[in-house]
Design a protein around this motif. Sequence first.
Motif, mmCIF file in Angstrom:
data_model
loop_
_atom_site.group_PDB
_atom_site.id
_atom_site.type_symbol
_atom_site.label_atom_id
_atom_site.label_comp_id
_atom_site.label_asym_id
_atom_site.label_seq_id
_atom_site.Cartn_x
_atom_site.Cartn_y
_atom_site.Cartn_z
ATOM 1 N N ARG A 182 -4.235 -1.653 -7.279
ATOM 2 C CA ARG A 182 -4.635 -2.968 -7.456
ATOM 3 C C ARG A 182 -5.972 -3.073 -7.227
ATOM 4 N NH1 ARG A 182 -3.555 -7.211 -9.996
ATOM 5 N NH2 ARG A 182 -3.804 -9.434 -8.721
ATOM 6 N N PHE A 183 -6.973 -2.133 -6.670
ATOM 7 C CA PHE A 183 -8.183 -2.198 -6.573
ATOM 8 C C PHE A 183 -8.881 -2.267 -7.904
ATOM 9 C CE2 PHE A 183 -12.394 -0.057 -6.484
ATOM 10 C CZ PHE A 183 -12.940 -0.464 -5.469
ATOM 11 N N THR A 223 -8.858 -5.951 -8.825
ATOM 12 C CA THR A 223 -9.542 -6.924 -8.001
ATOM 13 C C THR A 223 -10.762 -6.532 -7.468
ATOM 14 O OG1 THR A 223 -8.496 -6.105 -5.981
ATOM 15 C CG2 THR A 223 -7.180 -8.000 -7.080
ATOM 16 N N GLY A 224 -10.864 -5.412 -7.301
ATOM 17 C CA GLY A 224 -12.222 -4.836 -6.794
ATOM 18 C C GLY A 224 -12.382 -4.814 -5.193
ATOM 19 N N ARG A 225 -11.084 -5.245 -4.804
ATOM 20 C CA ARG A 225 -11.297 -5.492 -3.280
ATOM 21 C C ARG A 225 -10.697 -4.457 -2.569
ATOM 22 N NH1 ARG A 225 -7.760 -11.297 -2.672
ATOM 23 N NH2 ARG A 225 -6.270 -9.489 -3.409
ATOM 24 N N GLU A 226 -11.523 -3.999 -1.291
ATOM 25 C CA GLU A 226 -11.171 -3.036 -0.685
ATOM 26 C C GLU A 226 -9.833 -2.863 0.054
ATOM 27 O OE1 GLU A 226 -11.569 1.054 0.644
ATOM 28 O OE2 GLU A 226 -12.927 -0.261 -0.583
ATOM 29 N N GLU A 227 -9.234 -4.002 0.139
ATOM 30 C CA GLU A 227 -7.815 -4.134 0.934
ATOM 31 C C GLU A 227 -6.955 -3.911 -0.143
ATOM 32 O OE1 GLU A 227 -9.107 -8.589 0.382
ATOM 33 O OE2 GLU A 227 -10.257 -6.547 0.956
ATOM 34 N N ASP A 228 -7.311 -3.538 -1.343
ATOM 35 C CA ASP A 228 -6.371 -3.412 -2.292
ATOM 36 C C ASP A 228 -6.338 -1.918 -2.935
ATOM 37 O OD1 ASP A 228 -5.192 -5.975 -2.619
ATOM 38 O OD2 ASP A 228 -6.703 -6.723 -4.104
ATOM 39 N N ARG A 229 -7.202 -1.220 -2.277
ATOM 40 C CA ARG A 229 -7.111 0.203 -2.419
ATOM 41 C C ARG A 229 -5.877 1.017 -2.254
ATOM 42 N NH1 ARG A 229 -11.459 3.784 -3.275
ATOM 43 N NH2 ARG A 229 -12.761 2.039 -2.712
ATOM 44 N N ARG A 261 0.989 -1.161 0.105
ATOM 45 C CA ARG A 261 0.025 0.104 -0.194
ATOM 46 C C ARG A 261 0.928 1.229 -0.057
ATOM 47 N NH1 ARG A 261 -3.454 -1.596 2.813
ATOM 48 N NH2 ARG A 261 -5.143 -1.288 1.512
#
Length: 341
Positions: free
Chosen positions: A264-265, A268-274, A241
């Motif tokens: 990366r969000f 993947t669309g995953r919040e942890e990848d924002r 991050r």
Amino acid sequence: MKKLILAFLAVLFAMLVLVLWFGNVKPPAADALLASPHATQLHGGDALLPLPPVPALPEEKVALGKRLFFDQRLSHDNSLACAGCHDLARGGSDRLPAAIGIAGARGSVNTPTVFNAALNFVQFWDGRASTLEEQAAGPVHNPLEMASSWAEVIPKLKLDSDYRRAFQQLYPEGMSGQSIVDAIATYERTLLTPNSPFDRFLRGEKSALSPRELDGYRHFLEYGCASCHQGVLIGGNMYQRFGVMGDYFRDRPVARLIPADLGRFNVTGREEDRHVFKVPSLRNVAVTAPYFHDGSADTLEKAVVIMGRYQLGRELSEIDVQAIVAFLRTLTGEWEGQRLQ
């Protein structure tokens, strides 16, 4: 009861000794700066390793890939080649905050260097390509870069008899999108830049680093930079991050977020990848300014300060910054027998 109390106190004393002992042990990497001729082993991470030699690949494929890498016919208007953004005379990048495509179209991220890219664990800042072949196809189809397609590119290239002959000899299927990117990727796998001063140091040449550069290397290890910038590329082998210890995007001069800032969000669309990005390699970092995905740091000194603040939670002194920068300059390797400029 007295024996139990004595036993309990003995356990506490032993635990205290262990805490004091491990609390005063320096990271193995810092203690072993001069110990290993081939690698510096990191505490809990991958070793820092010298670059491998350029691989021996089929010469005909390498030559074909090189020609394609410099061929502007891969773009819609025949004005832009891969080498237009990945300029081998400019550290394998374009030294712009963001790439400029055909007709002056401005891209959304800083162009990573093509040198040593074959050793990255994924390609692009957001890791959306897992191979060099996937990466090579991306710009051809990106409307802000080459703005083309294989349906448009292949008929143009087939007008060239040398291309037709080469593809027929090297690929059973002849010329196709897959064979084009295979050839380009084969050439890119030869774009390694070995024999940097740091590589020579890792191989046992203790005089390869000056006292100041060695001091910067110690800071690099002891501050924790190597927790992310590790391995043969000194980076390029993990995601992280941007803004672990602070909100970089809130504080930067241009506060407005753009989709590329999500990193990366977007994949993947995953919040942890924002705001998570591939950690860039520090190989040749001194000749590939500006820095970060947004090209916001125009000098290596500024980049080190920002990394200290937002990734390590430290305000680095000017002396330490200059020492670290001196070390980072030792990561500049050689291409075709000459040190990159």
